[in-house]
Design an enzyme around this catalytic site. Sequence first.
Site, mmCIF file in Angstrom:
data_model
loop_
_atom_site.group_PDB
_atom_site.id
_atom_site.type_symbol
_atom_site.label_atom_id
_atom_site.label_comp_id
_atom_site.label_asym_id
_atom_site.label_seq_id
_atom_site.Cartn_x
_atom_site.Cartn_y
_atom_site.Cartn_z
ATOM 1 N N GLY A 291 55.177 70.810 -56.319
ATOM 2 C CA GLY A 291 56.527 71.146 -55.962
ATOM 3 C C GLY A 291 57.201 70.447 -54.961
ATOM 4 N N GLY B 185 57.018 55.264 -42.572
ATOM 5 C CA GLY B 185 55.511 54.645 -42.482
ATOM 6 C C GLY B 185 54.121 55.162 -42.845
ATOM 7 N N VAL C 224 52.346 72.066 -63.382
ATOM 8 C CA VAL C 224 51.401 73.079 -63.170
ATOM 9 C C VAL C 224 50.753 73.978 -64.365
ATOM 10 C CG1 VAL C 224 51.961 72.717 -60.688
ATOM 11 C CG2 VAL C 224 52.759 75.022 -61.841
ATOM 12 N N ASN D 199 52.650 74.967 -53.759
ATOM 13 C CA ASN D 199 53.971 75.431 -53.357
ATOM 14 C C ASN D 199 54.867 75.470 -54.682
ATOM 15 O OD1 ASN D 199 56.230 74.825 -51.165
ATOM 16 N ND2 ASN D 199 56.645 73.366 -52.847
ATOM 17 N N SER E 10 54.848 84.818 -50.216
ATOM 18 C CA SER E 10 56.150 85.342 -50.084
ATOM 19 C C SER E 10 56.141 86.570 -49.310
ATOM 20 C CB SER E 10 57.207 85.290 -51.158
ATOM 21 O OG SER E 10 58.475 85.720 -50.775
ATOM 22 N N TYR F 128 58.668 88.407 -59.589
ATOM 23 C CA TYR F 128 58.412 87.351 -58.473
ATOM 24 C C TYR F 128 57.545 87.871 -57.472
ATOM 25 C CZ TYR F 128 59.274 84.143 -54.668
ATOM 26 O OH TYR F 128 59.001 83.212 -53.540
ATOM 27 N N ALA G 223 55.547 90.317 -57.549
ATOM 28 C CA ALA G 223 54.257 90.693 -58.118
ATOM 29 C C ALA G 223 53.305 89.235 -58.377
ATOM 30 C CB ALA G 223 54.201 91.391 -59.737
ATOM 31 N N LYS H 54 53.576 86.676 -56.520
ATOM 32 C CA LYS H 54 53.334 86.342 -55.077
ATOM 33 C C LYS H 54 52.306 87.188 -54.469
ATOM 34 C CE LYS H 54 55.993 82.467 -54.848
ATOM 35 N NZ LYS H 54 55.330 81.401 -54.566
ATOM 36 N N GLU I 51 42.892 84.282 -45.246
ATOM 37 C CA GLU I 51 43.816 84.799 -44.235
ATOM 38 C C GLU I 51 45.338 84.584 -45.072
ATOM 39 O OE1 GLU I 51 45.316 86.832 -42.406
ATOM 40 O OE2 GLU I 51 43.892 86.576 -40.666
HETATM 41 P P1 NAD Z 1 62.485 74.901 -54.757
HETATM 42 O O1 NAD Z 1 63.072 75.512 -56.038
HETATM 43 O O2 NAD Z 1 63.428 74.210 -53.822
HETATM 44 O O3 NAD Z 1 61.325 73.802 -55.194
HETATM 45 C C1 NAD Z 1 60.391 74.241 -55.922
HETATM 46 C C2 NAD Z 1 59.783 72.969 -56.804
HETATM 47 O O4 NAD Z 1 58.899 73.215 -57.576
HETATM 48 C C3 NAD Z 1 60.719 72.179 -57.290
HETATM 49 O O5 NAD Z 1 60.899 70.734 -57.082
HETATM 50 C C4 NAD Z 1 60.366 72.169 -58.890
HETATM 51 O O6 NAD Z 1 60.725 71.036 -59.588
HETATM 52 C C5 NAD Z 1 58.964 72.560 -58.794
HETATM 53 N N1 NAD Z 1 58.414 72.920 -60.027
HETATM 54 C C6 NAD Z 1 58.853 74.236 -60.660
HETATM 55 N N2 NAD Z 1 58.147 74.386 -61.720
HETATM 56 C C7 NAD Z 1 57.213 73.561 -61.541
HETATM 57 C C8 NAD Z 1 56.075 73.256 -62.714
HETATM 58 N N3 NAD Z 1 55.760 73.892 -63.734
HETATM 59 N N4 NAD Z 1 55.214 72.158 -62.472
HETATM 60 C C9 NAD Z 1 55.619 71.449 -61.201
HETATM 61 N N5 NAD Z 1 56.723 71.725 -60.362
HETATM 62 C C10 NAD Z 1 57.218 72.685 -60.681
HETATM 63 O O7 NAD Z 1 61.557 76.041 -53.985
HETATM 64 P P2 NAD Z 1 61.457 76.561 -52.414
HETATM 65 O O8 NAD Z 1 62.828 77.327 -52.012
HETATM 66 O O9 NAD Z 1 61.385 75.036 -51.618
HETATM 67 O O10 NAD Z 1 60.255 77.370 -52.578
HETATM 68 C C11 NAD Z 1 58.771 76.632 -52.461
HETATM 69 C C12 NAD Z 1 57.739 77.697 -52.183
HETATM 70 O O11 NAD Z 1 57.825 78.519 -51.381
HETATM 71 C C13 NAD Z 1 57.806 78.358 -53.844
HETATM 72 O O12 NAD Z 1 56.525 78.909 -54.085
HETATM 73 C C14 NAD Z 1 58.583 79.808 -53.265
HETATM 74 O O13 NAD Z 1 58.318 80.915 -54.182
HETATM 75 C C15 NAD Z 1 58.015 79.878 -51.832
HETATM 76 N N6 NAD Z 1 58.911 80.707 -51.021
HETATM 77 C C16 NAD Z 1 60.130 80.184 -50.807
HETATM 78 C C17 NAD Z 1 61.172 80.922 -49.722
HETATM 79 C C18 NAD Z 1 62.470 80.487 -49.538
HETATM 80 O O14 NAD Z 1 63.206 81.157 -48.882
HETATM 81 N N7 NAD Z 1 63.006 79.333 -50.032
HETATM 82 C C19 NAD Z 1 60.474 82.071 -49.296
HETATM 83 C C20 NAD Z 1 59.312 82.464 -49.516
HETATM 84 C C21 NAD Z 1 58.543 81.868 -50.367
#
Ligand code: NAD
Length: 252
Positions: free
Chosen positions: A13, A56, A66, A92, A144, A159, A161, A163, A241
Amino acid sequence: MFELTNRVAIVTGSGSKKGIGRTIALTLAKQGAAVVIADLNADGIQDTVQAIQEAGGKALGVELNVTNKESVDAMVEKVLAEYGRIDILVNNAGISQKVTVEDMTIEDITKVFNVNMFGLFLCSQAVLEQMKKQKFGRIISLSSVSAKRGGGVFGGAHYSASKAAVLGFSKNLAREVAVDGITVNCVAPGLVNTEIWKSLPKEDAEQVIAGIPMGRPGETEEIATTIAFLASEEASYITGEEIDINGGSHMD
Ligand code: NAD
């Protein structure tokens, strides 16, 4: 910061232009790791690879779904052919959807679990053989705050659940592979300053900020540096952890 020279890291991701994964990839590359930019989004992959190379660093772009075992196995093969090892996996890639349980369909919940939990399982499983051979590995997964406090700002119960499942899965896996020199940890971010946050209406944003003692969202760098620590040699005795990164919005 934490030295990652000669380490090979996969960040799923990491093709989201404003996402957390891109900053994680850039941060690990800055510390010397060769970073695999793995995402569904081909343009986004190119963008992150270019940013790392311009700074670099070393990067390899791989298109990845995934949720598909063949796609995950092909990525691992490609990484091993290019670099010969896999030291770090950052799970991620994730998706969310704002919907109430009353309105949720079984297709909605399946879609979210397919990426957030089952995709994470496929990627984690696929790197274990190589990490065991090396007697070294770091698996770090994005949970999360919504896993712990029953919802965040944007997601639904599916979501939260998914996480929460990431936390349980990671702890169990941590026990299984600790003896092989592999650590398995999670980070649980609160609200992060990504596109979705910027798109919130002003009143909603103010309401969210009121619930964060630090009075601001987290920056992607604040998530990435914690992950760089967990990926490092220095974090060698930390496993199973979860680290909260949420400005005080939730304290266990
Ligand atoms: P984002 O939507 O900007 O990026 C997610 C990426 O995952 C995208 O580039 C998408 O193409 C890729 N993706 C989705 N499905 C996929 C698949 N099947 N195979 C491969 N790639 C795939 O998300 P973000 O906001 O940067 O979040 C990143 C992670 O952090 C996520 O797991 C999210 O749940 C977690 N998170 C985000 C926040 C927030 O506030 N943004 C808070 C807590 C947790």
